[in-house]
Scaffold this motif. Structure first.
Motif, short mmCIF file in Angstrom:
data_model
loop_
_atom_site.label_atom_id
_atom_site.label_comp_id
_atom_site.label_asym_id
_atom_site.label_seq_id
_atom_site.Cartn_x
_atom_site.Cartn_y
_atom_site.Cartn_z
N TYR A 191 41.14 35.96 27.65
CA TYR A 191 39.71 36.26 27.65
C TYR A 191 39.37 37.23 28.77
N LEU A 192 40.17 37.20 29.84
CA LEU A 192 39.93 38.07 30.98
C LEU A 192 40.86 39.28 30.97
N LEU A 221 38.93 32.63 40.02
CA LEU A 221 38.20 32.69 38.75
C LEU A 221 38.81 31.65 37.80
N ARG A 226 30.95 37.22 30.64
CA ARG A 226 31.13 38.55 31.22
C ARG A 226 30.11 38.88 32.30
N LEU A 264 31.01 36.93 35.56
CA LEU A 264 32.29 37.37 36.08
C LEU A 264 32.19 38.77 36.68
N GLU A 265 31.47 39.64 36.03
CA GLU A 265 31.31 40.99 36.57
C GLU A 265 30.54 40.97 37.88
N VAL A 312 38.00 42.42 29.86
CA VAL A 312 37.25 42.93 31.01
C VAL A 312 37.88 44.25 31.41
N TRP A 332 42.87 35.44 39.53
CA TRP A 332 42.84 34.72 38.26
C TRP A 332 43.56 33.39 38.40
#
Length: 321
Positions: free
Chosen positions: A279-280, A213, A230, A233-234, A284, A247
């Protein structure tokens, strides 16, 4: 007392370059690059990182040297074409049975402390994708599968070709760099940026394929914490699961701080290293076990970063040029 936290590993970095020209010698420049990198990790609370070699901006020899100095915090993945070219140049007798060939190169990589795998790039030069399609990398891929050496794949627009490799080598760990998408600043994003996203999701059907990612904020059109990221990524996390996602940032490409490359102006999606983590990490929803996997556990397992890779000797041997 500070509470212990799960280990955080950046699965994709290069050695950074200073803003100003360095005129104090190659040896001290290599030390400076490593110091800049470790300072950046420390400032953001990142425990360790995987360095990706690249002939022009982060040569394999320099990455191995950095790993040898800091084996508990750094490991490396070597660009296959770079080390193959280096092995060919080091041969003084011309083509002969004494040259290691692809199988020998992979076998030596598998034995080197601190070296986790190989990288195959079809993004450049342009004929590399045709070399892959014609079978020029088959000996390397066969050997990597035999020795359990992971292969990272940089090939935006070429994910169907990676799918063919994954099917032909079902026990070979393959890792998709940067979602398999074009990302700024050195590759203009597609229009729309996630245009080929479906090709990535198809790879989730192949159990030997994982995904980094990395560089996601470069594709965002919104400010931090990049809410437009989001949904994709989800979908990646749902399709692959955290046990096949890792990551990473590729932050020195994001910064335009690659040695030998021109500086780049700020662009939509430009972000700091801390933003590339938080941000992650902060936005999330993940369970503790999922967080542990995504931010280090998957990289450890898929890339095989164990105690076997720690120790001195990462610069030994001529095989990797």
């Amino acid at each position: 007392m500070k509470a212990p936290h799960a280990e955080i590993i950046d699965a994709h970095l290069h050695l950074p370059s200073p803003r100003n020209p360095w005129e104090h010698g190659e040896e001290s420049f290599a030390d400076l690059q490593t110091e800049l990198l470790l300072a950046q990790l420390d400032a953001a609370g990142v425990d360790a990182a995987v360095l990706m070699s690249e002939a022009h901006c982060a040569p394999a020899a320099r990455c191995r040297a950095a790993v040898a100095r800091h084996p508990d915090r750094l490991a490396t993945v070597l660009d296959y074409d770079e080390i193959a070219a280096g092995a060919a140049e080091s041969s003084t007798a011309g083509p002969s049975a004494a040259e290691p060939g692809a199988a020998g190169l992979v076998a030596r990589v598998a034995e080197q402390p601190g070296v986790l795998g190989l990288r195959l790039t079809t993004a450049w030069p342009p004929d590399n994708i045709e070399r892959l399609r014609s079978g020029a990398y088959e000996d390397m891929l066969d050997a990597a599968e035999t020795h359990g050496v992971p292969v990272c794949f940089l090939g935006p627009g070429h994910l169907p070709d990676l799918a063919a490799v994954a099917r032909a080598h079902p026990s070979l760990p393959l890792v998709v760099d940067h979602f398999g998408l074009h990302q700024p600043p050195y590759m203009p994003a597609d229009d729309p940026p996630w245009r080929d996203f479906g090709e990535l999701l198809k790879l989730a059907e192949l159990p030997n394929v994982s995904v980094k990612l990395s560089g996601a904020p470069t594709l965002s059109t919104a400010p931090y914490p990049y809410p437009d990221l989001r949904p994709p990524l989800e979908r990646v996390l749902d399709a692959f699961g955290v046990d096949r996602c890792m990551w990473a940032t590729d932050q020195h490409r994001v910064f335009g701080r690659l040695h030998g490359f021109p500086e780049v102006p700020r662009y939509p999606g430009y972000h700091s290293y801390a933003q590339g983590l938080h941000y992650l990490l902060d936005h999330v929803e993940l369970s503790p076990s999922e967080r542990t996997a995504l931010f280090g556990g998957t990289a450890r397992r898929v890339l095989g970063w164990t105690d076997r890779h720690r120790g001195t000797g990462a610069t030994d041997g001529p095989a990797t040029g």
